[in-house]
Design a protein around this motif. Structure first.
Motif, PDB file in Angstrom:
ATOM      1  N   ALA A 119       0.849  -1.189   0.000  1.00  0.00           N
ATOM      2  CA  ALA A 119       0.000   0.000   0.000  1.00  0.00           C
ATOM      3  C   ALA A 119       0.885   1.240   0.000  1.00  0.00           C
ATOM      4  O   ALA A 119       1.544   1.553   0.997  1.00  0.00           O
ATOM      5  CB  ALA A 119      -0.920  -0.012   1.219  1.00  0.00           C
ATOM      6  N   ARG A 120       0.927   1.926  -1.118  1.00  0.00           N
ATOM      7  CA  ARG A 120       1.795   3.089  -1.232  1.00  0.00           C
ATOM      8  C   ARG A 120       1.283   4.025  -2.319  1.00  0.00           C
ATOM      9  O   ARG A 120       0.512   3.632  -3.191  1.00  0.00           O
ATOM     10  CB  ARG A 120       3.230   2.662  -1.567  1.00  0.00           C
ATOM     11  CG  ARG A 120       3.347   1.895  -2.869  1.00  0.00           C
ATOM     12  CD  ARG A 120       4.650   1.101  -2.931  1.00  0.00           C
ATOM     13  NE  ARG A 120       5.817   1.974  -2.989  1.00  0.00           N
ATOM     14  CZ  ARG A 120       6.302   2.487  -4.113  1.00  0.00           C
ATOM     15  NH1 ARG A 120       5.705   2.231  -5.267  1.00  0.00           N
ATOM     16  NH2 ARG A 120       7.377   3.240  -4.103  1.00  0.00           N
ATOM     17  N   TYR A 121       1.744   5.266  -2.261  1.00  0.00           N
ATOM     18  CA  TYR A 121       1.368   6.247  -3.275  1.00  0.00           C
ATOM     19  C   TYR A 121       2.108   5.925  -4.580  1.00  0.00           C
ATOM     20  O   TYR A 121       3.317   5.688  -4.576  1.00  0.00           O
ATOM     21  CB  TYR A 121       1.738   7.652  -2.795  1.00  0.00           C
ATOM     22  CG  TYR A 121       1.486   8.728  -3.821  1.00  0.00           C
ATOM     23  CD1 TYR A 121       0.230   9.308  -3.949  1.00  0.00           C
ATOM     24  CD2 TYR A 121       2.498   9.158  -4.676  1.00  0.00           C
ATOM     25  CE1 TYR A 121      -0.016  10.287  -4.902  1.00  0.00           C
ATOM     26  CE2 TYR A 121       2.271  10.134  -5.635  1.00  0.00           C
ATOM     27  CZ  TYR A 121       1.004  10.693  -5.743  1.00  0.00           C
ATOM     28  OH  TYR A 121       0.767  11.665  -6.684  1.00  0.00           O
ATOM     29  N   PRO A 126      -3.117   5.292 -13.023  1.00  0.00           N
ATOM     30  CA  PRO A 126      -3.972   5.969 -14.012  1.00  0.00           C
ATOM     31  C   PRO A 126      -4.955   6.963 -13.406  1.00  0.00           C
ATOM     32  O   PRO A 126      -5.187   8.048 -13.970  1.00  0.00           O
ATOM     33  CB  PRO A 126      -4.700   4.805 -14.690  1.00  0.00           C
ATOM     34  CG  PRO A 126      -3.784   3.634 -14.510  1.00  0.00           C
ATOM     35  CD  PRO A 126      -3.122   3.820 -13.197  1.00  0.00           C
ATOM     36  N   LYS A 127      -5.549   6.620 -12.275  1.00  0.00           N
ATOM     37  CA  LYS A 127      -6.534   7.522 -11.662  1.00  0.00           C
ATOM     38  C   LYS A 127      -5.873   8.800 -11.147  1.00  0.00           C
ATOM     39  O   LYS A 127      -6.447   9.893 -11.231  1.00  0.00           O
ATOM     40  CB  LYS A 127      -7.264   6.809 -10.518  1.00  0.00           C
ATOM     41  CG  LYS A 127      -8.159   5.672 -10.980  1.00  0.00           C
ATOM     42  CD  LYS A 127      -8.877   5.019  -9.816  1.00  0.00           C
ATOM     43  CE  LYS A 127      -9.777   3.876 -10.280  1.00  0.00           C
ATOM     44  NZ  LYS A 127     -10.480   3.212  -9.149  1.00  0.00           N
ATOM     45  N   ILE A 128      -4.651   8.667 -10.595  1.00  0.00           N
ATOM     46  CA  ILE A 128      -3.930   9.847 -10.105  1.00  0.00           C
ATOM     47  C   ILE A 128      -3.464  10.702 -11.282  1.00  0.00           C
ATOM     48  O   ILE A 128      -3.584  11.936 -11.262  1.00  0.00           O
ATOM     49  CB  ILE A 128      -2.740   9.417  -9.212  1.00  0.00           C
ATOM     50  CG1 ILE A 128      -3.254   8.754  -7.938  1.00  0.00           C
ATOM     51  CG2 ILE A 128      -1.849  10.618  -8.882  1.00  0.00           C
ATOM     52  CD1 ILE A 128      -2.163   8.210  -7.025  1.00  0.00           C
ATOM     53  N   VAL A 129      -2.976  10.044 -12.323  1.00  0.00           N
ATOM     54  CA  VAL A 129      -2.531  10.775 -13.528  1.00  0.00           C
ATOM     55  C   VAL A 129      -3.699  11.567 -14.116  1.00  0.00           C
ATOM     56  O   VAL A 129      -3.566  12.751 -14.483  1.00  0.00           O
ATOM     57  CB  VAL A 129      -1.962   9.793 -14.572  1.00  0.00           C
ATOM     58  CG1 VAL A 129      -1.715  10.527 -15.891  1.00  0.00           C
ATOM     59  CG2 VAL A 129      -0.671   9.155 -14.063  1.00  0.00           C
ATOM     60  N   ALA A 130      -4.870  10.952 -14.161  1.00  0.00           N
ATOM     61  CA  ALA A 130      -6.049  11.602 -14.734  1.00  0.00           C
ATOM     62  C   ALA A 130      -6.443  12.845 -13.936  1.00  0.00           C
ATOM     63  O   ALA A 130      -6.772  13.898 -14.512  1.00  0.00           O
ATOM     64  CB  ALA A 130      -7.211  10.615 -14.786  1.00  0.00           C
ATOM     65  N   VAL A 131      -6.420  12.716 -12.619  1.00  0.00           N
ATOM     66  CA  VAL A 131      -6.780  13.850 -11.762  1.00  0.00           C
ATOM     67  C   VAL A 131      -5.789  14.994 -11.946  1.00  0.00           C
ATOM     68  O   VAL A 131      -6.177  16.169 -12.077  1.00  0.00           O
ATOM     69  CB  VAL A 131      -6.838  13.414 -10.273  1.00  0.00           C
ATOM     70  CG1 VAL A 131      -6.906  14.638  -9.357  1.00  0.00           C
ATOM     71  CG2 VAL A 131      -8.035  12.507 -10.032  1.00  0.00           C
ATOM     72  N   ASN A 132      -4.513  14.674 -11.975  1.00  0.00           N
ATOM     73  CA  ASN A 132      -3.482  15.703 -12.106  1.00  0.00           C
ATOM     74  C   ASN A 132      -3.545  16.405 -13.468  1.00  0.00           C
ATOM     75  O   ASN A 132      -3.343  17.623 -13.571  1.00  0.00           O
ATOM     76  CB  ASN A 132      -2.091  15.103 -11.884  1.00  0.00           C
ATOM     77  CG  ASN A 132      -1.820  14.820 -10.409  1.00  0.00           C
ATOM     78  OD1 ASN A 132      -2.425  15.441  -9.540  1.00  0.00           O
ATOM     79  ND2 ASN A 132      -0.934  13.875 -10.132  1.00  0.00           N
ATOM     80  N   GLU A 133      -3.840  15.652 -14.494  1.00  0.00           N
ATOM     81  CA  GLU A 133      -3.909  16.247 -15.835  1.00  0.00           C
ATOM     82  C   GLU A 133      -5.123  17.162 -15.984  1.00  0.00           C
ATOM     83  O   GLU A 133      -5.105  18.146 -16.732  1.00  0.00           O
ATOM     84  CB  GLU A 133      -3.947  15.150 -16.900  1.00  0.00           C
ATOM     85  CG  GLU A 133      -2.609  14.436 -17.066  1.00  0.00           C
ATOM     86  CD  GLU A 133      -2.666  13.329 -18.122  1.00  0.00           C
ATOM     87  OE1 GLU A 133      -3.807  12.962 -18.523  1.00  0.00           O
ATOM     88  OE2 GLU A 133      -1.602  12.831 -18.526  1.00  0.00           O
TER      89      GLU A 133
END
Length: 474
Positions: A119-121, A126-133
């Protein structure tokens, strides 16, 4: 290079025994190398930090005698500096903005755990990349450190030896929160750099922080200090030291009647040794202390051993030193010492039997004020009609003497026994109960000398009247 250590507590609670030992080891390492010791208050956890805890930490350090050469520094007063360094890492692409909300991170963590993954950042999820973009510049975000993905962090712990952690086990930790406040692991690195810290001595609970911090030192181009991680302290029962073991605050040990040099001596031996030696003066600790002689194993707190050491220090320390700390306990027990002997004289007379300063204060009360009544057991045994003759004679002799010296008072008691043709105990025990109200005291000549002539004679009169009332009631 000048050795420089630091003690950096978080003011979310009192200075406890584990923290005090860490502070002592850090202090001793600096002093043993002719270096400097810095006190830093790590108060970035604004919600949990309190002024009460800050005051308690400072009070505890002062009581232990762990004086600092610099500080106290407060992290909350250095936010501009931290943010300057965060912006530097951002500009160098060694840090980045992350807009992923906590709910999304919790969702990803749950998925990882369900898949039996670490369990790590993961910045590439893909979900984090999408939010950041999809994020806009004015949207709230955290700043994360871009941790290296390859290789390992290797450091030689001065207590534990070589430690190696793979970078793939470390995630991109947050170095600035969305509210703009910097985080602990980042502030520590900037502080140690700015303050010139060469050696970090701290608890083993920080071992996991060390590789993360080393990577930040390197990213900033800052020198990396040496690290030494001390093992935990266990309670008498072998469990981790906690409030139920009395580990609430160092100042609790003051309240319970311990001398600071006794506690320091005890703490230094909780994990460090020099042969079989048990008792160390402060200078001996400074001269002999070496981090490499600190044990990797946990140490068990032993209250009986601490009591033994405390009694040793009460008995052997300069009476002026003991009296200085005893005064606080006299005040706590409302004993007014203005009408009686110097406190140093009482320390000299009573120190042999006292395990704590509370005991010392309690047992000294009759030197300064009248006792309310005789101890029932002592009076029943020693204030009997048969003792009246000895008390009357010794009272007469004491009343007549102008030489209230210890030597002469001893002679008076001896002469009384000789004249009555009885053993010293036949005179001494009734006399002791008469002048102290109880059956125990230092030697009678010393006790009489400290109480003084007028009060001694008056108390013997009171004992005689007690015996007469007992006779009349028979």
């Amino acid at each position: 290079m000048t050795v420089k250590t630091r003690f950096a507590p978080s003011p979310t609670g009192y200075l406890h025994v584990g923290g005090a030992r860490t502070a002592l080891y850090s202090w001793l390492h600096a002093k043993s190398k002719g270096g400097q010791f810095v006190l830093r208050i790590e108060d970035t956890d604004i919600e949990r930090s309190t002024q009460e805890a800050v005051d308690a930490i400072l009070e505890g350090m002062k009581w232990l005698g762990l004086d600092w050469d610099e500080g106290p520094y407060y992290q909350t007063k250095r936010f501009d500096r931290y943010n300057e360094m965060v912006d530097k890492l951002l500009a160098e692409d060694k840090a980045y903005k992350c807009y992923a909300p906590k709910t999304l991170l919790d969702e990803i963590r749950a998925e990882q755990e369900a898949n039996k993954e670490m369990a790590r950042y993961d910045a590439n999820h893909p979900k984090i990349v999408a939010v950041n973009e999809a994020a806009t510049e004015d949207q709230a975000c955290v700043i994360r450190f871009r941790n290296p993905k390859q290789g390992s962090v290797v450091f030689v712990d001065e207590i534990r030896g070589k430690i190696e952690i793979a970078n793939e086990q470390l995630d991109d930790l947050i170095i600035r929160r969305s509210d703009g406040s910097p985080t602990y692991n980042f502030c520590v690195v900037v502080d140690d750099w700015d303050m010139g810290i060469t050696n970090v001595v701290r608890g083993e609970d920080h071992i996991n922080n060390t590789p993360r911090q080393i990577n930040i030192y390197e990213a900033l181009g800052a020198p990396i200090p040496s690290f030494a991680h001390c093992s935990m302290i266990l309670g008498d029962d072998g469990a981790k030291l906690s409030k139920r073991h009395g580990a609430v605050s160092v100042m609790q040990y003051r309240d319970e009647g311990y001398l600071p040099n006794a506690l320091n001596n005890y703490l230094v031996r909780l994990g460090w040794s020099h042969g079989d030696q048990e008792v160390f003066s402060e200078q001996e600790m400074i001269d002999l202390f070496k981090l490499e002689n600190v044990s990797k194993s946990a140490s068990a707190f032993n209250t009986e051993k601490l009591l033994w050491l405390n009694n040793h220090y009460i008995k052997t320390s300069d009476p002026e030193y003991v009296a200085g700390y005893l005064q606080w306990h006299m005040d706590q027990q409302n004993i007014d010492i203005t009408n009686g002997p110097a406190l140093t004289e009482v320390v000299t007379a009573l120190a042999e039997r006292a395990k704590t300063l509370i005991e010392l204060a309690t047992s000294s009360r009759y030197f300064y004020e009248e006792y309310e009544e005789f101890d029932a057991t002592a009076a029943k045994k020693h204030l009997r009609p048969v003792a009246k003759e000895a008390l009357v004679l010794v009272q007469s002799k004491l009343q007549a003497t102008d030489d209230w010296s210890i030597e002469n008072l001893h002679q008076v008691i001896e002469d009384t026994a000789t004249e009555l043709e009885v053993g010293m105990g036949k005179v001494g025990m009734p006399l002791r109960v008469a002048i102290t109200g109880a059956g125990q005291s230092p030697s009678l000549d010393v006790t009489l000398a400290l109480i003084g002539k007028e009060r001694s004679v008056q108390r013997i009169k009171r004992a005689i009247e007690f015996i007469e009332a007992r006779e009349n009631a028979a």
